[in-house]
Write a protein that holds these residues in place. Structure first.
Motif, short mmCIF file in Angstrom:
data_model
loop_
_atom_site.label_atom_id
_atom_site.label_comp_id
_atom_site.label_asym_id
_atom_site.label_seq_id
_atom_site.Cartn_x
_atom_site.Cartn_y
_atom_site.Cartn_z
N PRO A 86 36.03 46.84 30.51
CA PRO A 86 34.72 46.81 31.20
C PRO A 86 34.62 45.71 32.25
O PRO A 86 33.94 45.89 33.26
CB PRO A 86 33.73 46.58 30.05
N GLU A 87 35.29 44.58 32.01
CA GLU A 87 35.24 43.49 32.99
C GLU A 87 35.88 43.91 34.31
O GLU A 87 35.35 43.62 35.39
CB GLU A 87 35.97 42.26 32.43
N VAL A 88 36.98 44.62 34.23
CA VAL A 88 37.65 45.10 35.45
C VAL A 88 36.80 46.17 36.12
O VAL A 88 36.67 46.20 37.36
CB VAL A 88 39.05 45.65 35.10
N ASN A 89 36.19 47.05 35.33
CA ASN A 89 35.36 48.12 35.91
C ASN A 89 34.17 47.54 36.68
O ASN A 89 33.81 48.04 37.74
CB ASN A 89 34.86 49.04 34.79
N ARG A 90 33.58 46.48 36.14
CA ARG A 90 32.44 45.87 36.83
C ARG A 90 32.87 45.24 38.15
O ARG A 90 32.16 45.35 39.16
CB ARG A 90 31.77 44.82 35.93
N ARG A 91 34.02 44.59 38.16
CA ARG A 91 34.50 43.98 39.40
C ARG A 91 34.86 45.05 40.44
O ARG A 91 34.60 44.87 41.63
CB ARG A 91 35.72 43.10 39.12
N VAL A 92 35.44 46.15 39.99
CA VAL A 92 35.77 47.23 40.92
C VAL A 92 34.50 47.86 41.49
O VAL A 92 34.41 48.16 42.68
CB VAL A 92 36.63 48.30 40.22
N GLU A 149 44.31 40.10 38.38
CA GLU A 149 44.80 38.80 37.91
C GLU A 149 43.64 37.87 37.57
O GLU A 149 43.68 37.15 36.57
CB GLU A 149 45.70 38.18 38.98
N ARG A 150 42.59 37.88 38.41
CA ARG A 150 41.44 37.02 38.12
C ARG A 150 40.73 37.45 36.84
O ARG A 150 40.35 36.61 36.02
CB ARG A 150 40.47 37.04 39.31
N CYS A 151 40.54 38.75 36.68
CA CYS A 151 39.89 39.24 35.46
C CYS A 151 40.75 38.94 34.23
O CYS A 151 40.23 38.59 33.17
CB CYS A 151 39.65 40.75 35.56
N ASN A 152 42.05 39.07 34.38
CA ASN A 152 42.95 38.83 33.26
C ASN A 152 42.91 37.37 32.81
O ASN A 152 42.88 37.07 31.61
CB ASN A 152 44.37 39.23 33.65
N HIS A 197 38.91 36.40 31.61
CA HIS A 197 38.42 37.00 30.37
C HIS A 197 39.49 37.10 29.29
O HIS A 197 39.22 37.69 28.23
CB HIS A 197 37.85 38.39 30.66
N SER A 198 40.69 36.57 29.56
CA SER A 198 41.78 36.58 28.57
C SER A 198 42.05 38.00 28.06
O SER A 198 42.03 38.27 26.85
CB SER A 198 41.46 35.65 27.39
N LEU A 199 42.29 38.91 28.99
CA LEU A 199 42.50 40.32 28.63
C LEU A 199 43.92 40.59 28.14
O LEU A 199 44.17 41.64 27.55
CB LEU A 199 42.20 41.21 29.85
#
Length: 277
Positions: free
Chosen positions: A123-129, A149-152, A155-157
């Protein structure tokens, strides 16, 4: 208490006097206000009809200019059909704004919201996209990689290198498809030409023509192959850039380590010279 001790005759007189008292509002003033209000509404209605009629006339004139052929003589003229069409459109816009102001409505064009994105399991990546789609600028493949890379890291994905490459390819293609659909929809709805008025996405000519449908399907497959080749090319370039930057960072670390060792050797030599003095 005093009012209850009064006789019924007195109460009857007081009640009749209060009911028979003349009102402060005169019937003449209220009738004048109602008449003025009706006249104002009537003038507004007539003004609206005139503006709507003017819009219809301007619309017909604009269509006539758009359908007219431009001759060679008119190309050198300072008042060609294109210039006439532009002037008519300006008048149309001005009349439309006046009509909206008279009706107390906004004259701005309503742009449809971008569709949501749920193409990844994160969900964190989806929100940024989805936030990236609101910018209305087509991103590069490197932008998608940096976003992942920033989301990873934030948010420690725990997305691995191989999975990150697969997600970057998928997100890059999904963003391109979404922006293409959105821009095509905006073009059809807000192009500003009457030639697209009868266009409807519900009626597809390919449904009635098998040859056209076959040609479109082949073109779609060819386009997907080319898109895949472009994405793979950018992915390979990105991996090479990352490897090069990693090697440069390692070389920089080794150089700094060697410099530190040389500095330590020089300091030891100075200390040794001091002991022999």
């Amino acid at each position: 208490m005093m009012a209850t001790n009064r006789c019924p005759e007195v109460l009857e007189v007081l009640g009749s006097s209060s009911e028979d008292a003349p009102s402060t509002e005169t019937p003449g003033v209220s009738s004048l206000n109602a008449t003025a209000l009706r006249e104002r509404r009537q003038r507004k209605k007539l003004r609206l009809k005139k503006l709507e009629k003017r819009l219809e006339i301007l619309d017909r004139q604009i269509k006539k200019c758009a359908e007219a052929e431009l001759s060679l003589d008119e190309m050198n003229s300072g008042y060609s059909t294109y210039i006439k069409e532009d002037l008519l459109k300006r008048k149309f816009i001005k009349t439309w704004q006046e009509l909206c102001e008279l009706q107390h409505v906004s004259d701005s064009i309503v742009i449809e919201d971008r569709e949501g994105y749920e193409g990844t399991p994160y969900p964190e990546v989806n929100r940024r996209v989805q936030r990236l789609l609101r910018l209305d600028e087509f991103p590069d493949y490197l932008d998608i990689v940096q976003l992942l890379e920033r989301c990873n890291s934030k948010h420690s994905l725990r997305i691995g290198t191989e999975e990150k490459g697969q997600l970057a390819r998928k997100v890059f293609k999904d963003v391109g498809k979404i922006m293409k659909r959105s821009r095509h929809r905006d073009f059809v709805h807000h192009f500003g030409s009457h030639l697209t008025d009868t266009f409807s996405t519900a009626s597809d000519p390919a449904e009635q023509d098998e040859a056209l449908l076959k040609t479109l399907q082949e073109s779609l497959r060819e386009g997907e192959k080319k898109m895949q080749a472009v994405v793979e090319e950018f992915a390979v370039r990105q991996e090479k850039l990352q490897e090069t930057s990693g090697q440069q960072s390692l070389e920089g670390d080794s150089c700094s380590a060697n410099e530190e060792e040389d500095e330590e050797d020089e300091e030891e030599g100075k200390e040794g010279d001091g002991r022999f003095v």
